[in-house]
Each structure stands twice: as C-alpha cells, then as structure tokens.
Write a protein that holds these residues in place. Structure first.
Motif, mmCIF file in Angstrom:
data_model
loop_
_atom_site.group_PDB
_atom_site.id
_atom_site.type_symbol
_atom_site.label_atom_id
_atom_site.label_comp_id
_atom_site.label_asym_id
_atom_site.label_seq_id
_atom_site.Cartn_x
_atom_site.Cartn_y
_atom_site.Cartn_z
ATOM 1 N N CYS A 162 43.989 23.817 96.101
ATOM 2 C CA CYS A 162 43.087 23.488 97.224
ATOM 3 C C CYS A 162 43.319 22.047 97.705
ATOM 4 N N CYS A 200 35.903 24.006 103.441
ATOM 5 C CA CYS A 200 35.850 25.247 102.666
ATOM 6 C C CYS A 200 34.788 25.119 101.571
ATOM 7 N N MET A 242 41.611 33.344 102.237
ATOM 8 C CA MET A 242 40.680 32.608 103.109
ATOM 9 C C MET A 242 41.422 31.691 104.088
ATOM 10 N N ARG A 243 42.576 31.240 103.685
ATOM 11 C CA ARG A 243 43.372 30.424 104.626
ATOM 12 C C ARG A 243 43.707 31.244 105.865
ATOM 13 N N CYS A 267 45.374 22.118 100.650
ATOM 14 C CA CYS A 267 44.980 23.045 101.717
ATOM 15 C C CYS A 267 44.382 22.258 102.881
ATOM 16 N N PRO A 325 38.364 33.891 98.932
ATOM 17 C CA PRO A 325 39.005 32.624 98.544
ATOM 18 C C PRO A 325 39.720 32.761 97.201
ATOM 19 N N ASN A 326 40.671 31.926 96.972
ATOM 20 C CA ASN A 326 41.349 31.856 95.672
ATOM 21 C C ASN A 326 41.450 30.380 95.316
ATOM 22 N N PRO A 327 40.293 29.808 94.901
ATOM 23 C CA PRO A 327 40.320 28.363 94.655
ATOM 24 C C PRO A 327 41.120 27.999 93.413
ATOM 25 N N PHE A 342 34.506 26.797 99.002
ATOM 26 C CA PHE A 342 35.024 27.233 97.699
ATOM 27 C C PHE A 342 36.088 26.289 97.151
ATOM 28 N N ALA A 343 36.359 25.233 97.891
ATOM 29 C CA ALA A 343 37.469 24.343 97.505
ATOM 30 C C ALA A 343 37.278 23.797 96.092
ATOM 31 N N CYS A 383 45.932 32.321 99.045
ATOM 32 C CA CYS A 383 44.495 32.412 99.328
ATOM 33 C C CYS A 383 44.292 33.093 100.681
HETATM 34 S S1 SF4 Z 1 40.352 25.101 100.016
HETATM 35 FE FE1 SF4 Z 1 41.103 26.510 98.420
HETATM 36 S S2 SF4 Z 1 39.738 28.282 98.470
HETATM 37 FE FE2 SF4 Z 1 39.446 27.132 100.371
HETATM 38 S S3 SF4 Z 1 40.822 28.093 101.871
HETATM 39 FE FE3 SF4 Z 1 41.922 26.413 100.942
HETATM 40 S S4 SF4 Z 1 43.049 27.303 99.233
HETATM 41 FE FE4 SF4 Z 1 41.448 28.766 99.805
#
Ligand code: SF4
Length: 285
Positions: free
Chosen positions: A255, A264, A30-31, A258, A249-251, A266-267, A28
């Motif tokens: 997640c 986040c 977004m991380r 994460c 993001p790549n939910p 988008f989690a 992801c």
């Molecule tokens: S919660 Fe999911 S979408 Fe959000 S930063 Fe972490 S891995 Fe990416």
C-alpha cells in the motif's frame, strides 16, 4: 456519472483485473475500482493526474525517440541529444528525471534502434486514449483499446509492433498479446510479431508471436474481462456503498506504493519488510 455503454478491454484493464506472474500477493482489486469506477471523483482524479517520476521518465523517453525520428537529422548531429532535450524542456523537470532521460537520449543517439526501419506508426506517447477497435462477434461485443508506441515493417515484410520501456520492471507478455490482437483488426492480412525494448538498459525482448487459434482464445478472454468489468461498474453505480465488496481491497506493505493510499480506508502503511517490497511497474501502457 455514466457507465460506458459497451464493455471495453485494454492491457491496462487486464493488468488491473489479474496480476502479472509473480505479482499475485500485491494485487489489489480496489485499485481497479479507484482507476476505473471512481476516476471522476475530484480526489481520485487529482491522484491519477500526478505522474510519478518513473512515469514521467517513460513518457519523456518515448517522446524523445519520437522527436529523433521526427527531426531525423538530429540523429546524425553531435548536439542532437541537446536539441531533443530542449524540445522536451528537460531543464524544467526535476534532477532525477532530467538525468535519466538525458542518459536514455544519449543511448538512443548512439544506437538508434529504428534507424532505417520502415516505420508505419511512431507515437509521441502523450496523445491520450487511442481510437477503440470494435470487436463484434456472435457471442460478444466489446471495444478494444491498444496504444501502440511503434509499428514498423521488418525486412521479411512482417509487421512488427514495438513497445518502449524504461525502468527495471519485467516485460509483461500480455501487453504484446493485446497489440497482436489489435494488429489483426488494424492491419488485416499481415503476419505480425511484437516485442519490447528497454531504452535504459538497451535490452530487447524475444519476439512474441501468436497463432490464429491463440488469437481467438485471447479475444474470448478479453471479452470475458470486458464483460466482468462492465458488470462490476454497473453494480457499483447501482450501490456505491458496496465499493469494497465489488472491488475488494488487498492491503499490505505494498500500500505504501499505491497512489490511492491517502484516500483508501484499508491502506496498510506499516514499514515494509525488505523481502516484501514489490517491484514498481512503470510505463505500463
Ligand atoms: S492502499 Fe492498499 S488496499 Fe488500498 S487500494 Fe491501494 S493497494 Fe489496495
């Protein structure tokens, strides 16, 4: 908030830009945004400051090895493990950390990998950012960060860079490649190899070598990663609202593992299927 004035690269950045083999579906971008663009925001900073149990185990294990070699007589003493455990203040840690680190210390005391090695550098593992190496070529310029756990000279006079691991995660060869590139600047003229050693499993990796041509391609690739990341940072600082476009993001079920899931937007925190559990990476350096 300031943007670094010169692009930089490290294994950590590389691992945030591109996934390790087999980790593609959980990767992801977004991380990377949270870690490298928003790290000074109070909420992000607080999350980054919380070490997980596997991270604490990795740090304490490395520090344990350092203490054994800093007080070398402890490797010979029957109460050496207890003494290092005291130095590490293991009794102040939680049960899992205490148990696993004690086992690591015992295993290292039984078979100290670095005993009788000509050690040039052995770090305690909690010293923060290493000094950057400035790589300044005609076509690119960037700072390279490479925090090496240990460097020693092999019996055939080869420079050996060793990275300690804990946990079950597979070794990521890219980390060794970054060390070999750093060694070219820090120890010029030395033939170098790199390897990993898992302190919990007492497992050595194969030796990793790289020729001059491969080193040049690697350097070019890292320069590209550094440049691309610098551009992303600039875009983000120009328009912070574009965070999710710059760092998409790549939910998914991953997640749940994460560190940014609580902040986040988008989690995806659905219960993961047993077969879709990602391997947790520890002690990534
Ligand atoms: S919660 Fe999911 S979408 Fe959000 S930063 Fe972490 S891995 Fe990416």
């Amino acid at each position: 908030m300031s943007i670094p004035d010169r692009p930089f690269a490290s294994y950590h950045l590389w691992s945030l830009v591109a996934p390790a083999t087999g980790q593609e579906r959980w990767h992801c971008q977004m991380r990377r945004g949270f870690v490298k663009a928003r790290q000074h925001e109070p909420q992000v900073k607080a999350l980054l400051g919380k070490a997980t149990a596997p991270q604490r185990i990795g740090i304490l294990a490395q520090k344990g090895v350092y203490e054994f070699h800093h007080h070398r007589h402890l490797l010979k003493q029957s109460d050496g493990v207890d003494q290092v455990a005291q130095i590490l203040q293991l009794s102040h840690t939680d049960h899992e950390v205490q148990q696993r680190v004690r086992q690591i210390l015992q295993k290292y005391h039984n078979a100290p990998l670095l005993l009788n090695k000509n050690i040039l550098q052995l770090t305690p593992g909690d010293e923060g950012f290493p000094k950057p190496i400035l790589i300044d070529q005609d076509d690119y310029c960037f700072r390279l960060y490479a925090a090496m756990d240990c460097v020693f000279i092999d019996s055939d006079r080869t420079l050996h860079i060793l990275d300690f691991k804990t946990g079950k995660a597979a070794f990521d060869q890219r980390q060794a490649l970054v060390y070999l590139l750093a060694a070219r600047y820090l120890y010029p003229g030395h033939e170098a190899v790199a390897s990993f050693y898992n302190l919990e499993l007492c497992k050595k990796s194969e030796l990793i070598r790289i020729n001059h041509h491969e080193l040049a391609s690697l350097e070019f690739e890292l320069a590209h990663i550094a440049q691309r990341h610098q551009q992303d940072l600039q875009k983000y600082h120009q328009e912070t609202e574009d965070f999710s476009k710059i760092f998409p993001p790549n939910p998914g079920s991953h997640c749940r593992f994460c560190p940014f899931r609580s902040i986040c937007d988008f989690a995806d925190l659905k219960q993961p299927q047993a077969h879709s559990m990602p391997i947790l990476r520890v002690n990534g350096g």
